[in-house]
Enzyme design. Structure first.
Site, PDB file in Angstrom:
ATOM      1  N   HIS A   1      18.577  -7.443   2.537  1.00  0.00           N
ATOM      2  CA  HIS A   1      19.434  -6.269   2.358  1.00  0.00           C
ATOM      3  C   HIS A   1      20.571  -6.268   3.381  1.00  0.00           C
ATOM      4  CE1 HIS A   1      20.221  -1.908   1.471  1.00  0.00           C
ATOM      5  NE2 HIS A   1      20.648  -1.941   2.729  1.00  0.00           N
ATOM      6  N   GLU A   2      20.214  -6.401   4.644  1.00  0.00           N
ATOM      7  CA  GLU A   2      21.246  -6.364   5.680  1.00  0.00           C
ATOM      8  C   GLU A   2      22.158  -7.585   5.604  1.00  0.00           C
ATOM      9  OE1 GLU A   2      21.862  -3.733   7.144  1.00  0.00           O
ATOM     10  OE2 GLU A   2      19.999  -2.659   6.694  1.00  0.00           O
TER      11      GLU A   2
ATOM     12  N   HIS B   1      24.886  -6.779   3.248  1.00  0.00           N
ATOM     13  CA  HIS B   1      25.972  -6.083   3.952  1.00  0.00           C
ATOM     14  C   HIS B   1      26.832  -7.084   4.736  1.00  0.00           C
ATOM     15  CE1 HIS B   1      25.072  -1.935   3.125  1.00  0.00           C
ATOM     16  NE2 HIS B   1      23.880  -1.950   3.702  1.00  0.00           N
TER      17      HIS B   1
END
Length: 682
Positions: free
Chosen positions: A470-471, A474
């Site tokens: 997820h990160e 980003h």
């Protein structure tokens, strides 16, 4: 003062901050000079005797403040990831100063007059689409910030902004205080009952880092406390740990966040009223995809009903196990994870310890890199010569398929007392292509994984592994940005669109094409067996009722605070009462607690990032559930689909409204039904 690194050119690889030479005492002088320089730059823009143009007003604003960005990029990252008493003191002192500085610029009538003049002449200015977008966002930002108000209201807005900055800093530091203050020391085999070897190793490592060698410690970091709640056979210790976790920021005294929340809610409601909005949520949502609080609650309520029904069925299964084991108690919040793990073993033959043995941190990080290479052609090369701010941090040079430099990436994965909890992506330097110079970004991913014991690998849960992906999603949004102007680069997009790339990237974590290569047993190196992968797939939506309920409850409470009218807020805000009444109204299950209770809801109160915006994870999940369908239809590593994602979303920043960006990528807008189907809630 002499030898302040911020007053010098950084002769380091990639121009990375020279962390070893930066000391806390350098920051205040650096901030003061950078603020003065920025003020001078702005004064020159508004005092320019020539006619206002895009370049001498909006373009000049985009160029201004580079010294302040450099100082802030280092300071705010250290304040979150490796802080100390000195940095926290500077944070308390500088937050209101910086808020006052930015508010003065945003409310400067002479500056706004020039921006307004450029906006009025936009159709005759020969602007590119990107310039028109930057101009519109700049103009809207001034208006939404109060530039059209009278002198008295502008002054009051400045006071509110300064006070909110102080309160947000205090809120975050209070949470960190409570997290650092708590340790549950486990004495002997009785206290360790039920804990698997990997968790014991992590607890031993946490103890050693806190000066307790040979002992075992549970902290409030999610990567340690959640597996403890899942595996510990000691119900009394689970209750102690969970109570500490759930009541962070909720203790009488100087670190109590309840009065902080009350004042913030009142000031935010007042700010909204000054700007002509009925509530703060209306103000915050005005420039998002959702647009209105009603649209947000419509989504949350639709999902809530399905999630609560699913959680109720799951609770019956958990209670059944309690009874089978001879327990004579009602299921409590500190029981849910423990008995859910037992049900998962019973119904799906899945053991979290078995799964973690195939999810070594180094392999999962390499999987995230490899997935990006397959999708976008970028490569990651370790750069041990690049300075880093902590020995645990690793630096990687990122290059495109043609060898061109893309970015510098920092990976900071391990929990430590100097780091706030959670996981996030940030940047030391943003991307832009202004004036023919390509500034490549410096991006960082920060996690809080519990480090493995001496000589042992760090093993992740499936949730941890998804968090890493997820990160990294980003991070890709920041690294692959390719726009001219810094204000619209990378993740500088609508709050309910910013989570789309990150949540989309999570899908590759559980694909067989990825797990077969990188989910390798930490002892034998053998790949995850087909049978285990099939059981994981079958259990994909296990406990989605619980996960969705704890998330939606937090998002609904966030909206409750920020849909207070100014009159309601002035009458007095009791955070505990608002939380309790909101949860009672929606029928919150007694055995589940909000994922982020109000006194430690840092997303919403430690700054303004996700205030009235925590719903955005669910909104973005509507997008990613549908968006990944493009890869399922064309191939999970289909080059053409990946290129559309890169061009229309990742590289594009905020060059167009999020609806247009999504439509350009997918060709249609998603529906909530796709989301419910993905979560198994329909």
């Amino acid at each position: 003062m002499s030898a302040n690194p911020f007053f010098e050119t950084w002769d380091t690889p990639f121009g990375a901050p020279p962390f070893a030479t930066i000391a806390p005492e350098h920051f205040v002088p650096a901030f003061e000079r950078a603020i003065a320089d920025h003020r001078s730059e702005v004064d020159a823009i508004k005092g320019d005797p020539s006619a206002p143009t895009f370049d001498n007003v909006v373009g000049a604003l985009e160029r201004a403040g580079r010294a302040l960005s450099r100082v802030g990029g280092v300071f705010w990252n250290l304040a979150g990831a490796d802080t100390n008493d000195a940095l926290q003191g500077i944070e308390r002192d500088m937050s209101p100063v910086l808020a006052r500085h930015w508010q003065a610029i945003g409310l400067d009538p002479e500056l706004f007059a020039r921006v307004e003049a450029v906006q009025a002449g936009r159709d005759a200015g020969g602007l590119t689409p990107e310039q028109r977008r930057v101009l519109q966002l700049t103009y809207d930002g001034f208006v939404r910030g109060g530039a059209k108000l009278g002198d008295a209201d502008r002054a009051r807005l400045g006071e509110i902004a300064e006070r909110l900055a102080e309160l947000g800093t205090r809120f975050g530091q209070n949470v960190l205080h409570d997290e650092k203050a708590f340790t549950l020391v486990l004495d002997g085999e009785d206290d360790l009952a039920g804990l698997p070897p990997a968790l014991r190793d992590a607890a031993a490592q946490a103890a050693a880092e806190r000066g307790l060698p040979g002992r075992h410690v549970v902290t409030l970091g999610r990567s340690l406390i959640e597996p403890f709640l899942r595996f510990s056979a000691r119900r009394d210790l689970r209750e102690t740990a969970f109570r500490a976790f759930a009541t962070r920021g909720e203790h009488q005294g100087e670190h109590d966040n309840r009065p902080v929340v009350a004042e913030m809610a009142r000031l935010r409601a007042e700010r909204a009223a000054l700007l002509g909005f009925p509530t703060y949520a209306h103000l915050k949502l005005d420039d998002t995809m959702a647009k209105t609080p009603e649209a947000v609650r419509g989504l949350l309520d639709r999902v809530w009903d399905s999630a609560r029904a699913k959680a109720a069925k799951d609770a019956e299964k958990l209670a059944e196990v309690v009874r089978e084991e001879g327990g004579d108690f009602a299921l409590a919040p500190h029981d849910w994870r423990h008995y859910a793990e037992k049900v998962r073993r019973r119904d799906y033959d899945l053991d979290e310890s078995e799964i973690k043995s195939y999810l070594a941190l180094d392999n999962i990080a390499e999987a995230a890199f490899d997935t990006a290479t397959k999708l976008f052609g970028i490569t990651f090369t370790p750069r041990p010569d690049v300075p880093v701010y902590h020995p645990d941090v690793k630096a990687f040079e990122v290059r495109d398929r043609d060898g061109a430099a893309v970015a510098l990436f920092f990976a900071d994965y391990f929990a430590r007392p100097s780091k706030r909890s959670g996981a996030w992506m940030s940047g030391f330097r943003g991307q832009n292509n202004m004036d023919g110079v390509r500034q490549r970004p410096i991006v960082v991913n920060v996690m809080n994984f519990a480090k493995g014991g001496d000589g042992e690998p760090t093993l992740l849960s499936m949730d941890d592994a998804r968090t890493l992906f997820h990160e990294f999603g980003h991070a890709l949004h920041g690294m692959l940005s390719d726009v001219t102007y810094p204000s619209i680069a990378g993740t500088g997009v609508s709050r309910d669109f910013v989570e789309f790339p990150s949540q989309l990237y999570e899908h590759w974590m559980t694909r067989p094409e990825v797990l077969k290569r990188f989910a390798l047993h930490h002892d034998t190196g053998e790949p995850m067996p087909d049978a285990l992968f099939e059981r994981l797939t079958a259990a994909r939506n296990f406990s989605q009722g619980f996960a969705t309920v704890e998330y939606c409850a937090s998002a609904i409470v966030d909206m409750a605070f920020h849909t207070l009218t100014p009159e309601e807020a002035r009458a007095g805000v009791d955070p505990a009462a608002i939380e309790a009444a909101t949860l009672d109204a929606i029928g919150m299950p007694a055995a589940i607690v909000m994922r982020h209770r109000t006194p430690h809801f840092s997303h919403v109160f430690a700054g303004d990032g996700y205030s009235a915006g925590y719903y955005s994870y669910l909104w973005s999940e509507m997008l990613d559930a549908d968006g990944f369908g493009a890869f399922e239809e064309n191939g999970v590593f289909d080059p053409a689909t990946a290129e559309k994602l890169r061009a229309d979303v990742l590289a594009a920043g905020n060059t167009r409204p999020p609806e247009e960006a999504y439509m350009a990528f997918r060709g249609r807008m998603p529906s909530v039904e796709t989301l419910l189907e993905r979560r198994g809630l329909n």
